[in-house]
Design an enzyme around this catalytic site. Sequence first.
Site, PDB file in Angstrom:
ATOM      1  N   GLY A 155       0.798  -1.225   0.000  1.00 33.55           N
ATOM      2  CA  GLY A 155       0.000   0.000   0.000  1.00 33.55           C
ATOM      3  C   GLY A 155       0.826   1.268   0.000  1.00 33.55           C
ATOM      4  O   GLY A 155       2.057   1.255   0.059  1.00 33.55           O
ATOM      5  N   ARG A 158       3.730   6.112   2.063  1.00 27.09           N
ATOM      6  CA  ARG A 158       4.150   7.513   2.228  1.00 27.09           C
ATOM      7  C   ARG A 158       3.594   8.393   1.113  1.00 27.09           C
ATOM      8  O   ARG A 158       4.178   9.407   0.756  1.00 27.09           O
ATOM      9  CB  ARG A 158       5.668   7.607   2.267  1.00 27.09           C
ATOM     10  N   LYS A 178       3.915  12.411  -2.633  1.00 28.76           N
ATOM     11  CA  LYS A 178       4.805  11.344  -2.165  1.00 28.76           C
ATOM     12  C   LYS A 178       5.801  11.920  -1.176  1.00 28.76           C
ATOM     13  O   LYS A 178       6.476  12.910  -1.475  1.00 28.76           O
ATOM     14  CB  LYS A 178       5.545  10.707  -3.335  1.00 28.76           C
ATOM     15  N   ARG A 248       2.847  14.296  -7.740  1.00 30.52           N
ATOM     16  CA  ARG A 248       2.931  13.515  -8.966  1.00 30.52           C
ATOM     17  C   ARG A 248       1.540  13.183  -9.499  1.00 30.52           C
ATOM     18  O   ARG A 248       0.568  13.132  -8.742  1.00 30.52           O
ATOM     19  CB  ARG A 248       3.767  12.251  -8.752  1.00 30.52           C
ATOM     20  N   ASP A 324       4.008  -4.419  -7.420  1.00 28.45           N
ATOM     21  CA  ASP A 324       3.372  -3.215  -6.886  1.00 28.45           C
ATOM     22  C   ASP A 324       3.908  -1.958  -7.557  1.00 28.45           C
ATOM     23  O   ASP A 324       3.346  -0.870  -7.363  1.00 28.45           O
ATOM     24  CB  ASP A 324       3.561  -3.124  -5.362  1.00 28.45           C
ATOM     25  N   ASN A 325       4.954  -2.094  -8.362  1.00 30.04           N
ATOM     26  CA  ASN A 325       5.508  -0.950  -9.090  1.00 30.04           C
ATOM     27  C   ASN A 325       5.195  -1.009 -10.580  1.00 30.04           C
ATOM     28  O   ASN A 325       5.763  -0.240 -11.352  1.00 30.04           O
ATOM     29  CB  ASN A 325       7.028  -0.886  -8.901  1.00 30.04           C
ATOM     30  N   ASP A 334       6.884   5.001  -9.837  1.00 30.46           N
ATOM     31  CA  ASP A 334       7.666   4.708  -8.632  1.00 30.46           C
ATOM     32  C   ASP A 334       9.165   4.676  -8.912  1.00 30.46           C
ATOM     33  O   ASP A 334       9.815   3.637  -8.873  1.00 30.46           O
ATOM     34  CB  ASP A 334       7.212   3.390  -7.999  1.00 30.46           C
TER      35      ASP A 334
END
Length: 572
Positions: A155, A158, A178, A248, A324-325, A334
């Site tokens: 998740g 940050r 971020k 972003r 996850d990226n 990311d």
Amino acid sequence: MVLLRPQTAFFALGIILGTITAAAHCSKFACSPSEVLRISQGVCHKLPDISFSSWRFSQPTLLQIFPVDAERRNYVRQVRNALFSLVSPTPLRRPPRAVAFSADALQLLDLSSGIATQDQLFLDVAAGNSLVADSQPFAHRYGGHQFGSWSGQLGDGRAHYLGQYVNRYSDPWEVQLKGSGRTPYSRHGDGRAVLRSSVREFLASEAMYHLGIPTSRAASLVVSNDPIMRDKFYDGHPEREPAGVVMRLAPSWFRIGSLELMHVNREFDTLKSTVDFVIDHYFPSLKHSQDKYLDFFSAVVDATTAMVAQWQGVGFAHGVCNTDNFSLLSLTIDYGPFGFLDKYDPSFVPNTSDDEGLYQFQRQPEAAKFNLRQLWTAMGTLFNDSRRSFAVLSKFDNIFHEKYVVVMQRKLGLLGEEDGDWRLVVQLLDMMQTMFADHTMSWRELSEISKADLLESNFSEEMWALPKLSEHDEWPAWRVAYIQRLDKQVDSHDDTDDLRRQRMISTNPRYVLRNYMAENAIRRAASGHYSEVQKLHKVLQEPFQRQEIAEHSGYASPPPGWSRHLRVSCSS
């Protein structure tokens, strides 16, 4: 994002002539360079004349569409049956300062550059110290395979999603911060990002966009003297570093890991509604397909393969190719311990945390294939015929090879397709590897040299990469074979050497974000001087165009010796 690739000189000329007219029109409407193609199609709209205090996110929000975590307290926990957790950014304790902004990215939000430089409210929002009126920030829950192993719930640890904005072209952009503080998904982290990693994310996002590679965008970079403790290389020597926050943008932040966690948790209804949402909003042509989930999976496989082929072509190593990226929209997201190749080294590993070299440069296609296999597994309950869907995945190697060949043919300035084209590519890369030749400048100098000078190995004084490459024993034979291939297309495609060089120059950048360039900018920014970040950002907006300031700064010169010892890690 659809990247248009002109296939003929005639079509390219039409675009150029159209955009010249468009550019003149553009100056009247304050449109960004990325909008020139829109203008040539007659759809440029003037920026709304609004203050940031009256700027608002669009409705409805994702919170009205998907299940939301009922727990409102901000503490680390396992979350079930919810895609999002409501949580606000944590304000910085010390005054934020603007380091850089992207006028091009801001205009995606219908905001002028003046707002970024003059509006205190924008600075406060970009830092996470204030919120846009009616904004409901949240963090996204997802999981992922990290370095090949399932890691469970991950998740936004940050990052805070501020809202979605639909701009004057009806394009949706989801806005995130971020480095903006802890969330329920922070695990053992403090929710912050340091200046060093934030500079890299800001510059890389915009650099990749201007290289023509699908990517998230970065609108602003803010710094604060809030002390952040980081053990940069996990060697027991933590140091204080300044805090950084990046604003972003992406059309969507859903990832392969978003669906994976729902599949593992057996949240199949939510998984289906998420895929339906993505199809309806980002793949509308598939909306009424008889087998839309198979078609969607095929589209993601195709686009992800194309993205990675472009990475390989430009010499970009992501560093952390976890599921996850990897974006469901096949965007590069990311930016952490990434790196662009200096010398051509297929085994290049930009991330010192990658001890086994799992995500080394040459293994990125393999990593993408692994990630798409996890997507296939996650979508398993949606497919009408699992054998047909797996057949799509089984074609990955062939699809990648086809797309990669096209990328490399363009880099060589080739038109059409000949049997010996792949051999030319392989032989050139083999020579580059053997001679430790610079990846970016070998291609660029090959783009700039005339065919006549190439035949005689007559290099200009400023060239340094090709002369080194020409010392290889196989260079004379390769050079002759390449020139013979170029000669063929003079007759078959009415090609000229000038047109060939123009194509190659617009394909092979002169400037990329080398690690030492980013490091120089980071060191100066850490001492309160942001001009190097701003200069790099400006140069990287036109990576194919020779620029006096870039030449003077040595951005097209051999990297300094000390750059060989630079290291980057997952610590950020």
